[in-house]
Design a protein around this motif. Structure first.
Motif, PDB file in Angstrom:
ATOM      1  N   GLN A 109     -11.637   3.259  -6.435  1.00 23.84           N
ATOM      2  CA  GLN A 109     -11.291   2.082  -7.029  1.00 23.84           C
ATOM      3  C   GLN A 109     -11.731   0.977  -6.421  1.00 23.84           C
ATOM      4  N   LYS A 110     -12.430  -0.011  -7.345  1.00 22.62           N
ATOM      5  CA  LYS A 110     -12.616  -1.329  -6.580  1.00 22.62           C
ATOM      6  C   LYS A 110     -11.219  -2.201  -6.133  1.00 22.62           C
ATOM      7  N   LEU A 111     -11.352  -2.634  -5.004  1.00 29.59           N
ATOM      8  CA  LEU A 111      -9.910  -3.492  -4.646  1.00 29.59           C
ATOM      9  C   LEU A 111      -9.427  -4.424  -5.743  1.00 29.59           C
ATOM     10  N   PRO A 112      -8.357  -4.442  -6.037  1.00 30.61           N
ATOM     11  CA  PRO A 112      -7.886  -5.356  -7.049  1.00 30.61           C
ATOM     12  C   PRO A 112      -7.867  -6.708  -6.549  1.00 30.61           C
ATOM     13  N   GLN A 113      -8.053  -7.550  -7.568  1.00 32.19           N
ATOM     14  CA  GLN A 113      -7.898  -8.995  -7.199  1.00 32.19           C
ATOM     15  C   GLN A 113      -6.392  -9.616  -6.924  1.00 32.19           C
ATOM     16  N   PHE A 114      -6.369 -10.171  -5.771  1.00 32.92           N
ATOM     17  CA  PHE A 114      -5.237 -11.033  -5.367  1.00 32.92           C
ATOM     18  C   PHE A 114      -5.534 -12.070  -4.486  1.00 32.92           C
ATOM     19  N   ALA A 115      -4.610 -12.726  -4.180  1.00 32.62           N
ATOM     20  CA  ALA A 115      -4.434 -14.030  -3.099  1.00 32.62           C
ATOM     21  C   ALA A 115      -3.118 -13.984  -2.732  1.00 32.62           C
ATOM     22  N   LEU A 116      -2.968 -14.127  -1.367  1.00 33.43           N
ATOM     23  CA  LEU A 116      -1.684 -13.927  -0.851  1.00 33.43           C
ATOM     24  C   LEU A 116      -1.566 -15.151  -0.024  1.00 33.43           C
ATOM     25  N   ALA A 117      -0.402 -15.718   0.368  1.00 35.90           N
ATOM     26  CA  ALA A 117      -0.112 -16.937   1.290  1.00 35.90           C
ATOM     27  C   ALA A 117      -0.072 -16.375   2.799  1.00 35.90           C
ATOM     28  N   TYR A 149      -5.674   1.100   4.676  1.00 34.37           N
ATOM     29  CA  TYR A 149      -6.584   1.396   3.680  1.00 34.37           C
ATOM     30  C   TYR A 149      -7.868   1.228   4.311  1.00 34.37           C
ATOM     31  N   VAL A 150      -9.048   1.934   3.986  1.00 38.00           N
ATOM     32  CA  VAL A 150     -10.496   1.721   4.258  1.00 38.00           C
ATOM     33  C   VAL A 150     -11.120   1.338   3.146  1.00 38.00           C
ATOM     34  N   ILE A 151     -11.445  -0.138   3.353  1.00 38.61           N
ATOM     35  CA  ILE A 151     -12.338  -0.738   2.269  1.00 38.61           C
ATOM     36  C   ILE A 151     -13.829  -0.827   2.438  1.00 38.61           C
ATOM     37  N   GLY A 152     -14.490  -0.101   1.464  1.00 38.19           N
ATOM     38  CA  GLY A 152     -15.948   0.015   1.846  1.00 38.19           C
ATOM     39  C   GLY A 152     -16.926  -0.913   1.697  1.00 38.19           C
ATOM     40  N   SER A 153     -17.975  -1.151   2.015  1.00 39.83           N
ATOM     41  CA  SER A 153     -18.822  -2.281   1.963  1.00 39.83           C
ATOM     42  C   SER A 153     -19.060  -2.566   0.600  1.00 39.83           C
ATOM     43  N   ASP A 154     -18.946  -1.779  -0.442  1.00 39.65           N
ATOM     44  CA  ASP A 154     -18.925  -1.709  -1.790  1.00 39.65           C
ATOM     45  C   ASP A 154     -17.780  -2.498  -2.475  1.00 39.65           C
ATOM     46  N   GLY A 155     -16.912  -2.668  -1.474  1.00 33.46           N
ATOM     47  CA  GLY A 155     -15.570  -3.266  -2.095  1.00 33.46           C
ATOM     48  C   GLY A 155     -14.835  -2.420  -2.725  1.00 33.46           C
ATOM     49  N   LYS A 156     -15.128  -1.408  -2.363  1.00 31.15           N
ATOM     50  CA  LYS A 156     -14.063  -0.065  -3.153  1.00 31.15           C
ATOM     51  C   LYS A 156     -13.144   0.181  -2.077  1.00 31.15           C
ATOM     52  N   ILE A 157     -11.933   0.825  -2.419  1.00 34.61           N
ATOM     53  CA  ILE A 157     -11.165   1.550  -1.561  1.00 34.61           C
ATOM     54  C   ILE A 157     -11.588   2.869  -1.445  1.00 34.61           C
ATOM     55  N   SER A 158     -12.028   3.357  -0.082  1.00 31.59           N
ATOM     56  CA  SER A 158     -12.543   4.636   0.054  1.00 31.59           C
ATOM     57  C   SER A 158     -11.375   5.660   0.810  1.00 31.59           C
ATOM     58  N   TYR A 159     -10.461   5.088   1.322  1.00 31.95           N
ATOM     59  CA  TYR A 159      -9.428   6.132   1.898  1.00 31.95           C
ATOM     60  C   TYR A 159      -8.080   5.463   2.032  1.00 31.95           C
ATOM     61  N   GLN A 160      -7.271   6.287   1.977  1.00 31.95           N
ATOM     62  CA  GLN A 160      -5.810   5.710   2.345  1.00 31.95           C
ATOM     63  C   GLN A 160      -5.313   6.694   3.228  1.00 31.95           C
ATOM     64  N   HIS A 161      -4.480   5.759   4.165  1.00 31.89           N
ATOM     65  CA  HIS A 161      -3.842   6.706   5.312  1.00 31.89           C
ATOM     66  C   HIS A 161      -2.275   6.266   5.211  1.00 31.89           C
ATOM     67  N   ILE A 162      -1.609   7.216   4.856  1.00 31.09           N
ATOM     68  CA  ILE A 162      -0.034   7.075   4.580  1.00 31.09           C
ATOM     69  C   ILE A 162       0.525   7.332   5.813  1.00 31.09           C
ATOM     70  N   GLY A 163       1.415   6.364   6.299  1.00 32.69           N
ATOM     71  CA  GLY A 163       2.283   6.340   7.660  1.00 32.69           C
ATOM     72  C   GLY A 163       1.482   5.989   8.767  1.00 32.69           C
ATOM     73  N   ASP A 164       2.161   6.035   9.926  1.00 30.78           N
ATOM     74  CA  ASP A 164       1.684   5.101  11.234  1.00 30.78           C
ATOM     75  C   ASP A 164       0.347   6.050  11.652  1.00 30.78           C
ATOM     76  N   ILE A 165      -0.385   5.228  11.965  1.00 35.22           N
ATOM     77  CA  ILE A 165      -1.716   5.504  12.884  1.00 35.22           C
ATOM     78  C   ILE A 165      -1.233   6.053  14.214  1.00 35.22           C
ATOM     79  N   ARG A 166      -1.687   7.210  14.319  1.00 31.66           N
ATOM     80  CA  ARG A 166      -1.463   7.788  15.832  1.00 31.66           C
ATOM     81  C   ARG A 166      -2.685   7.815  16.418  1.00 31.66           C
ATOM     82  N   GLU A 167      -2.658   8.230  17.620  1.00 31.89           N
ATOM     83  CA  GLU A 167      -3.834   8.287  18.402  1.00 31.89           C
ATOM     84  C   GLU A 167      -4.883   9.047  18.013  1.00 31.89           C
TER      85      GLU A 167
END
Lengths: 640, 134, 176
Positions: free
Chosen positions: C40-48, C144-162
């Motif tokens: 899906q497309k990355l939802p709209q938000f704005a965070l401080a 999350y991997v956000i693609g150049s089309d602005g869509k979320i293309s992948y979700q990695h749950i948990g810590d990133i290991r080597e």
């Protein structure tokens, strides 16, 4: 030494079970060893009791060289919790299980005189097989007497939260219920083996079903109340897999309890009774498996162990699988029972059985569905909205059948004979339904019907006493009346709670108050509170309604070792409901305390009704035990 | 079965996953002024599963994510959204898993048909009992 | 009973339950709740900004047509500390990483960045977990991997290991 003695007694008891089995098997041939069965069962009971007492002793003196004691007890624990600690863990509870099982076997061997020797031998033989499975489980994978070398200086301590008097009694209550169902299973398989499926067998099995059912009723009722006051959100039933696991055997046992009565008095519903006995046992094993193995995600799962789960699953599949094969092969040769018409007491009990079985089926399917979906690659949840929508209509139908059922005659009856009662019940339902709808519009259909049906049932439950000499009415009739009335009370509580609860979620500074359902609750102050193994805060609240003021002290506790946070709700019980107050964390933005208040009208009726149901069962059981039917039961109320 | 419900204690007691600190969203623990809308919201909240807990609904949980989800439900209800739309919205975030009430389609169909099917099978099986007139 | 096959029904039911139970025991349970927003497309938000000296994060900041990572972390989360070096590796490989700090205090975030490094371009503060909810995220850390089309293309749950680093680089390449 005591630990070794206890373990030795356990091994000897297992050997006795083997002997008991050998005696049972010899019945197929010349029956030479059959005389061994009864003494073996009695000695087995004594040995298990000794073993269990040995474990209690070890906990009592806190013998830390025993692994189980060291990992579950502590020198400073209060005495009552030291003793309760005996069965407050997996190994000890399994020892309790086999002890109760062996005692049941001894009781049957000692007291049972109603069924023929061969069926009794077969029953005890089957019971020996079941026991052996649990002995194997205990001795090979859950030895409670294992030593710990070197012994530690002090024990690890029972989880502080488990130091609750409720925990000391809730699990063994359910276990005893399950053991009772395993005895019923042994009777059913024994009767199938000798093809003696008749009233004598039903009368022999009935007290065990009744006893198991009483314990299950108590266990579920107590568990529900516990959930209600511990969870802190006012819910009393969540349709969680673990709750469902305890509900399913109860549903099967309730159906069995009714059909076994038909078999005992009218010699009908033979195949059906046998099947229910097998299903009830299967459900108790399946429930134990679900809880132990952790294959389903539950609010309540804790100390799960897949390996032990696998053991229980194996036992369940072997026992129930073999029993159902026997059922399929044998039941065709069991002569069909006495006939009856649709409108008859038997007919009403068949309706009861159908509805209970359907509810059981729904709960089973709903509980296992997520697992099945997962196997197909779907991740779904099945929860309260489904279970409520699917089971409540069936439960309401069950209540309708219950209005008329107990006043019907055996074999055949005419609806017309009861038309005044029917009109009366209909009037009560209509009147109360309209009243609820009129005065509380927007209350859902289920609570409305629940209240209406409960009121009608409350009246209907006493009808069987009409025209009787109350002094000479047999106890089982009183038992039935009280149990049915208890059901009405409980349903009334459930409907009232779900339809009329009032909620108030607020954030208060000390000195401020909130309103809920006519109560004004003032948060006077929040003070620190300290317990043995926790620190926390305690709200000083004053609840006022109609000029009367009551103090409430909800707490929020932070335990250490293990670290956890709990909220202790404060409950104010009035005859017509409960005020339920929770003090939660402070709101970071405003610094105010979050306070949750509920007024739950007649909520206590849920558990009070449950206790009445169990009491009814107890009275019926006493009636059966005090007045052993020496002559064939007569065709009247007494034989219900 | 030993710890059946009792384990509840432990749940409330849910392992204090460090959950950080932050304000609780405004509508998480605050009712809507309109009782009818609040009832709608509460009803929906009981049917949504908490993401961070073991099988509790968001209405019964102290977890921060449950609070956020409660706030979301109340906000959308207050805006006039239908509960069904909000449920779909949640499913759009977390998949079917988040709803305690499976859809009446696909694999859920059998589940919803179960009560009727069971009743039919039971009646059909019992029918033989009454056949012979006494 | 004139329908002998019916008598085998209970056995079939038990066998089915048994099969299901065995499946449940043998197949490890997948406890992860995955986001349904992947694809899906990355939802709209704005965070401080999450702390002093960093820039806040809005969805529009990530709409420049470059694939990137969106890391969700918190200073109080222990696995987040473990994955910090691997995020650093990713950054060195030329990946743009934006971050969202969940239920955190600015001073804690500052200490965290100080100790474990700051591979992030921007860090938004999601104090109420509202953006987490929008993303269908169920905990920390997640990436999350956000693609150049602005869509979320992948979700990695948990810590990133080597071992996840090359995998994420590949996902980023795919998301171009």
């Amino acid at each position: 030494m005591m630990a070794e003695a206890g373990l030795a007694a356990l091994w000897l008891a297992a050997a006795m079970a083997l002997l008991q089995l050998a005696g049972g098997l010899s019945l197929i041939g010349d029956g030479k060893l059959a005389s061994l069965i009864r003494p073996a069962a009695m000695v087995q009971g004594a040995l298990c009791v000794f073993s269990f007492c040995a474990l209690i002793w070890l906990f009592w003196i806190t013998d830390l060289s025993v692994l189980l004691v060291a990992s579950n007890s502590h020198i400073d624990k209060p005495a009552i919790f030291k003793i309760a600690g005996t069965w407050g863990n997996h190994e000890g509870s399994m020892l309790l299980w086999v002890t109760v099982m062996a005692l049941s076997g001894a009781a049957i061997a000692l007291l049972e005189k109603r069924i023929d020797a061969k069926t009794l031998g077969a029953t005890l033989g089957v019971q020996a097989v079941v026991s052996l499975g649990f002995f194997a489980f205990l001795l090979f994978s859950s030895n409670p007497f294992e030593r710990l070398v070197p012994a530690p200086a002090q024990g690890a301590g029972l989880n502080p939260l488990l130091q609750d008097i409720g925990l000391a009694f809730h699990p063994p209550t359910l276990y005893i219920g399950y053991v009772g169902l395993s005895v019923a299973f042994s009777f059913a398989v024994g009767a199938l083996l000798t093809r003696q499926v008749g009233p004598a067998f039903a009368r022999a099995m009935r007290p065990w079903v009744l006893g198991a059912w009483i314990f299950l009723t108590l266990g579920i009722t107590a568990g529900s109340y516990w959930a209600y006051y511990e969870l802190g959100w006012g819910g009393w039933w969540f349709w969680d897999p673990v709750e469902n696991a305890s509900l399913m055997p109860w549903l099967a046992a309730t159906a069995l309890l009714h059909s076994v009565s038909v078999l005992a008095t009218r010699n009908a519903l033979r195949a059906w009774t046998i099947m229910l006995a097998l299903v009830a046992f299967a459900m108790s094993m399946a429930g134990t498996f679900l809880v132990r193995s952790g294959v389903l995600t539950s609010v309540h799962s804790f100390a799960v162990d897949p390996e032990r789960g696998a053991f229980i699953l194996t036992l369940m599949l072997v026992y129930t699988g073999a029993a159902f094969v026997l059922f399929a092969l044998r039941i065709g040769t069991v002569r069909q029972g006495e006939p009856f018409q649709l409108v008859s007491r038997e007919g009403a009990i068949v309706a009861n059985n159908i509805f209970l079985s359907v509810i059981l089926g729904i709960v089973l399917i709903g509980t296992l569905y997520p697992l099945a979906a997962e196997a197909l690659g779907d991740k779904i949840s099945v929860g309260p909205p489904y279970f409520n929508k699917a089971t409540v209509p069936i439960a309401l139908l069950l209540m309708l059948a219950l209005l008329l059922g107990p006043m019907l005659r055996w074999r055949r009856d005419e609806i017309a004979r009861h038309k005044y009662w029917l009109v009366g019940f209909f009037a009560i339902i209509l009147w109360s339904g309209v009243a609820v709808w009129q005065f509380a519009p927007g209350v859902g259909i289920f609570p409305t019907l629940g209240i209406a049906f409960a009121l009608a049932l409350a009246v209907a439950s006493f009808v069987p006493l009409k025209g009787r000499n109350l002094l000479r009415t047999p106890l089982p009739i009183y038992g039935m009346v009280i149990a049915h009335f208890g059901l009405a009370v409980s349903v009334f509580g459930m409907a009232s709670e779900s339809g009329f609860s009032k909620e108030s979620l607020t954030a208060l500074s000390p000195g401020q108050s909130a309103q809920v359902a006519g109560w004004t609750v003032k948060l006077d102050d929040v003070n620190p509170a300290i317990g043995d193994n926790w620190v926390g805060i305690q709200g000083e609240m004053l609840a006022n309604r109609g000029g009367k003021t009551f103090a409430l002290h909800p707490q929020s506790r932070q335990f250490f070792q293990p670290e956890m946070q709990t909220s202790e709700a404060a409950l104010l019980t009035r005859w017509n409901g409960q005020l339920y107050a929770v003090l939660a964390q402070p709101d970071e933005r405003t610094g105010k305390w979050q306070v949750r208040l509920w007024w739950k009208p007649y909520v206590t009726f849920i558990w009070f009704g449950g206790a009445l149901v169990a009491l009814g069962g107890l009275i019926a059981l006493l009636g059966r035990m005090l007045r052993r039917p020496r002559k064939p039961a007569k065709n009247n109320w007494a034989s219900e | 079965m030993r710890q059946a419900f009792t384990i509840l204690t432990l749940l409330v007691a849910a392992p204090v996953f460090a959950q950080g600190s932050g304000p609780i969203p405004e509508l998480a623990n605050q009712q809507l002024a309109d009782p009818k809308k609040e009832a709608e919201a509460t009803n929906l909240m009981h049917g949504l599963r908490c993401i961070q807990c073991q099988g509790q609904s968001i209405a019964d949980s102290d977890a921060p994510m449950a609070a956020t989800m409660r706030a979301e439900v109340r906000q959308q209800i207050a805006k006039g959204e239908k509960p069904e739309t909000i449920r779909k919205w949640m499913i759009g975030r977390y998949g079917e898993w988040v709803s305690f009430e499976p859809e009446m389609k696909g694999s859920g169909l059998l589940l919803w048909a179960a009560p009727v099917l069971l009743l039919l099978v039971a009646v059909w099986m019992a029918r033989g009992l009454f056949r012979r007139r006494a | 009973m004139t329908r002998p096959w019916l008598l085998w029904l209970p056995l079939a039911v038990i066998a089915f339950i048994g099969g299901l139970a065995i499946y449940g025991l043998l197949v490890p349970k997948d406890e992860l709740v995955r986001s349904a927003m992947v694809g899906q497309k990355l939802p709209q938000f704005a965070l401080a900004p999450a702390t002093a000296g960093v820039q806040g994060l809005a969805s529009s900041d990530m709409a420049d047509g470059k694939p990137r990572l969106l890391n969700i972390f918190a200073s109080w989360c222990i696995p987040c500390k473990a994955e910090a070096p691997h995020l650093e590796t990713l950054k060195k490989a030329g990946v743009e990483i934006d971050a969202i700090a969940v239920r955190d205090r600015p001073e804690d975030v500052a200490v965290f960045l100080d100790q474990f490094g700051n591979p992030f371009r921007r860090i938004g503060a999601d104090n109420e977990m509202a953006v987490q909810l929008m993303l269908g995220s169920s905990g920390v850390p997640e990436t999350y991997v956000i693609g150049s089309d602005g869509k979320i293309s992948y979700q990695h749950i948990g810590d990133i290991r080597e071992e996840h680093v090359p995998m994420l680089l590949e996902k980023l390449a795919e998301a171009k």
